[in-house]
Design a protein around this motif. Structure first.
Motif, PDB file in Angstrom:
ATOM      1  N   LEU A 378       0.817  -1.213   0.000  1.00  0.00           N
ATOM      2  CA  LEU A 378       0.000   0.000   0.000  1.00  0.00           C
ATOM      3  C   LEU A 378       0.852   1.265   0.000  1.00  0.00           C
ATOM      4  O   LEU A 378       0.340   2.367   0.156  1.00  0.00           O
ATOM      5  N   GLY A 379       2.153   1.102  -0.162  1.00  0.00           N
ATOM      6  CA  GLY A 379       3.044   2.249  -0.207  1.00  0.00           C
ATOM      7  C   GLY A 379       3.180   2.804  -1.613  1.00  0.00           C
ATOM      8  O   GLY A 379       2.955   2.115  -2.606  1.00  0.00           O
ATOM      9  N   SER A 380       3.554   4.073  -1.721  1.00  0.00           N
ATOM     10  CA  SER A 380       3.750   4.731  -3.012  1.00  0.00           C
ATOM     11  C   SER A 380       4.689   5.913  -2.805  1.00  0.00           C
ATOM     12  O   SER A 380       5.014   6.281  -1.675  1.00  0.00           O
ATOM     13  N   PRO A 383       6.731  11.318  -7.272  1.00  0.00           N
ATOM     14  CA  PRO A 383       7.912  11.520  -8.118  1.00  0.00           C
ATOM     15  C   PRO A 383       8.408  12.957  -8.145  1.00  0.00           C
ATOM     16  O   PRO A 383       9.547  13.203  -8.532  1.00  0.00           O
ATOM     17  N   VAL A 384       7.570  13.892  -7.721  1.00  0.00           N
ATOM     18  CA  VAL A 384       7.967  15.303  -7.736  1.00  0.00           C
ATOM     19  C   VAL A 384       8.821  15.644  -6.521  1.00  0.00           C
ATOM     20  O   VAL A 384       9.876  16.271  -6.636  1.00  0.00           O
ATOM     21  N   THR A 385       8.375  15.223  -5.346  1.00  0.00           N
ATOM     22  CA  THR A 385       9.085  15.582  -4.105  1.00  0.00           C
ATOM     23  C   THR A 385       9.946  14.454  -3.559  1.00  0.00           C
ATOM     24  O   THR A 385      10.805  14.695  -2.713  1.00  0.00           O
ATOM     25  N   GLY A 386       9.718  13.212  -4.007  1.00  0.00           N
ATOM     26  CA  GLY A 386      10.434  12.073  -3.445  1.00  0.00           C
ATOM     27  C   GLY A 386       9.839  11.584  -2.140  1.00  0.00           C
ATOM     28  O   GLY A 386      10.345  10.641  -1.538  1.00  0.00           O
ATOM     29  N   GLU A 387       8.747  12.195  -1.686  1.00  0.00           N
ATOM     30  CA  GLU A 387       8.111  11.831  -0.415  1.00  0.00           C
ATOM     31  C   GLU A 387       7.385  10.490  -0.558  1.00  0.00           C
ATOM     32  O   GLU A 387       6.755  10.211  -1.575  1.00  0.00           O
ATOM     33  N   ARG A 388       7.482   9.647   0.482  1.00  0.00           N
ATOM     34  CA  ARG A 388       6.808   8.351   0.486  1.00  0.00           C
ATOM     35  C   ARG A 388       5.494   8.454   1.258  1.00  0.00           C
ATOM     36  O   ARG A 388       5.435   9.101   2.306  1.00  0.00           O
ATOM     37  N   TYR A 389       4.470   7.787   0.734  1.00  0.00           N
ATOM     38  CA  TYR A 389       3.162   7.801   1.375  1.00  0.00           C
ATOM     39  C   TYR A 389       2.631   6.368   1.511  1.00  0.00           C
ATOM     40  O   TYR A 389       3.150   5.438   0.882  1.00  0.00           O
ATOM     41  N   HIS A 390       1.611   6.221   2.357  1.00  0.00           N
ATOM     42  CA  HIS A 390       0.985   4.921   2.571  1.00  0.00           C
ATOM     43  C   HIS A 390      -0.529   5.134   2.693  1.00  0.00           C
ATOM     44  O   HIS A 390      -0.976   6.070   3.365  1.00  0.00           O
ATOM     45  N   SER A 391      -1.291   4.269   2.045  1.00  0.00           N
ATOM     46  CA  SER A 391      -2.743   4.462   2.003  1.00  0.00           C
ATOM     47  C   SER A 391      -3.362   4.533   3.387  1.00  0.00           C
ATOM     48  O   SER A 391      -4.325   5.271   3.614  1.00  0.00           O
ATOM     49  N   LEU A 405       0.958   9.970  -7.550  1.00  0.00           N
ATOM     50  CA  LEU A 405       1.711   8.950  -6.834  1.00  0.00           C
ATOM     51  C   LEU A 405       2.023   7.761  -7.740  1.00  0.00           C
ATOM     52  O   LEU A 405       1.214   7.374  -8.586  1.00  0.00           O
ATOM     53  N   GLN A 406       3.206   7.198  -7.551  1.00  0.00           N
ATOM     54  CA  GLN A 406       3.639   6.051  -8.349  1.00  0.00           C
ATOM     55  C   GLN A 406       3.929   4.861  -7.448  1.00  0.00           C
ATOM     56  O   GLN A 406       4.392   5.017  -6.317  1.00  0.00           O
ATOM     57  N   PHE A 407       3.684   3.675  -7.982  1.00  0.00           N
ATOM     58  CA  PHE A 407       3.881   2.427  -7.245  1.00  0.00           C
ATOM     59  C   PHE A 407       5.114   1.712  -7.781  1.00  0.00           C
ATOM     60  O   PHE A 407       5.307   1.612  -8.991  1.00  0.00           O
ATOM     61  N   ASN A 408       5.953   1.231  -6.879  1.00  0.00           N
ATOM     62  CA  ASN A 408       7.158   0.502  -7.278  1.00  0.00           C
ATOM     63  C   ASN A 408       6.794  -0.939  -7.604  1.00  0.00           C
ATOM     64  O   ASN A 408       6.263  -1.654  -6.749  1.00  0.00           O
TER      65      ASN A 408
END
Length: 465
Positions: A378-380, A383-391, A405-408
């Motif tokens: 659920l992480g993403s 790409p603009v800031t490099g910040e990681r987020y989680h649902s 948001l982009q998913f690895n």
């Protein structure tokens, strides 16, 4: 050279255009000379050979790099450039507000990768005419002019140690203007790390800083305290301004940080500095170590590079050779080490013991597969800031951020299930090998997990004493 930002790309395009013009002028000059001199006879085989081996591209690349980096010793610079080939050495900018831990992270990063640590103070220690000129401004308590400061940075980074091994710029640049000036001078990072923390935390950290006058290492009465009693006795309170001065510095940082994010958005990674420093640095990650070795122009680096590029597993014999070499260095033998995610199986653990690298403490972080899947899949990343987020744990702050948001792909559930299957297949044998290992419930918030680890480490240290 791969352009990092639009500004640098524009600079390089202009440079390439200038080079083309230079070539044309040279050709026209030769033609003019040819009218009065004997014709210059060049065998057609030469052009065929040059085209086949990409000589023209090689010459243009070398001239471009010379024009951008302006090294003090061009011949030695080109030798290093040719030996290095297409491999890029680390060029890192480590940014962040006062008291965010830049010095500690930079030192660890340089120890880990063997790159050159550059700060504003050691730039001014160089014995050059430019440095002497800059020190005259400092003696008068005046700011060093921006153009002179950029030349000083460029002069230091053009030295052969930085060209060969790479560099970490700590706290440089501080403003967008300075960042753009560095780009125009050809100083382009391939990684920019931005440490971030709440102002209240930074103010608290600033008040508790202590420094080791022998090594220059920074400690803190709450967050980082040395284990060596001799180091503790010689610690000194770091000279710092008042809280009002710190607040003013933080306000200045806040005014500039958005512009810096925008300038380096293509290579920026934001990191929460409000956590244990070992988590900020991510300890000694075996995967990162392999990547650092592969980027080095050594025999071992060339050997493991194909495995990393193809996504194949590096053979255990190579991993052990790299790992034992790293653990044999002075910093590890005197200060200790932490291995994260290694060994992965019984064979690796036994070979590590055979090499006489035996851990004094072993921790198993445990959670159910369902929790692991929830945390990873659920992480993403923005790409603009490099910040990681989680649902669930850290959702995007706005719909605009959410949409980009982009998913690895490496974090897919299928991939994670394969990794979990491999882990559980080896877990019992590793636990048998390390019967005194401590098992920590990792299905808790990070601070609670860290406190559990820390309490057991302190207890073990007291028992050893």
């Amino acid at each position: 050279m791969t352009p990092i930002t639009f500004s640098l790309a524009t600079c390089e395009c202009a440079l390439a255009s200038d080079l083309d013009s230079c070539y044309k002028r040279t050709a026209n000059h030769l033609i003019a000379m040819d009218e009065t001199a004997k014709p210059l006879r060049i065998p057609p085989e030469m052009a065929i050979y040059a085209e086949k081996h990409e000589i023209f591209d090689l010459v243009q690349t070398m001239v471009t790099n010379l024009m951008v980096d302006k090294p003090e010793d061009p011949i030695q610079y080109l030798i290093v450039l040719l030996k290095r080939g297409s491999v890029e050495v680390p060029r890192v900018m480590l940014l962040g507000p006062p008291a965010s831990g830049k010095r500690t992270v930079a030192r660890k990063l340089c120890e880990h990768t063997q790159v050159i640590h550059i700060t504003d103070s050691n730039i001014l220690k160089e014995d050059t005419d430019l440095t002497k000129k800059a020190l005259q401004y400092k003696a008068k308590q005046q700011d060093i002019p921006g153009d002179l400061w950029i030349k000083l940075i460029q002069q230091r980074l053009s030295k052969i140690d930085c060209v060969r091994r790479g560099w970490v710029l700590e706290g440089i640049p501080q403003t967008r203007e300075e960042a753009l000036s560095l780009q125009e001078a050809g100083v382009a990072p391939n990684h920019v790390v931005l440490l971030e923390a709440p102002d209240a935390v930074l103010i608290e950290r600033s008040q508790g800083k202590r420094i080791d006058p022998v090594t220059g290492d920074v400690y803190h009465v709450t967050f980082i305290w040395p284990e060596d009693k001799e180091v503790v006795q010689r610690l000194e309170r770091q000279k710092a301004g008042s809280e009002e001065q710190l607040v003013a510095q933080l306000m200045q940082h806040h005014r500039e940080v958005h512009a810096l994010r925008k300038t380096y958005r293509n290579c920026l990674k934001g990191i929460d500095a409000d956590q244990p420093h070992v988590d900020v640095f991510d300890q000694v990650c075996c995967g990162e170590l392999l990547e650092a070795v592969s980027a080095d122009a050594t025999n071992m680096g060339e050997l493991i590079k194909p495995y990393l590029e193809s996504g194949q597993q590096v053979p255990d014999s190579m991993v052990l050779q790299i790992l034992t070499e790293r653990l044999s260095r002075l910093d590890c033998t005197t200060r200790g080490w932490v291995l994260h995610g290694f060994p992965r199986n019984l064979e690796q653990a036994e070979k590590l013991q055979e090499s006489n690298f035996i851990p004094s403490r072993v921790f198993f972080l445990e959670m159910t597969d369902d929790v692991a899947i929830e945390r990873v899949t659920l992480g993403s990343i923005d790409p603009v800031t490099g910040e990681r987020y989680h649902s669930l744990y850290k959702p995007a702050p706005s719909p605009e951020v959410q949409t980009r948001l982009q998913f690895n792909p490496k974090d897919s559930e299928a991939q994670l299930l394969r990794e979990l299957k491999e882990y559980w297949a080896n877990a019992s044998s590793l636990q048998d090998l390390y019967p005194e290992a401590v098992h920590i419930n990792a299905d808790q918030d990070p601070h609670t997990v860290f406190e559990s680890l820390e309490s057991r480490l302190v207890r073990r240290l007291q028992n050893d004493a």
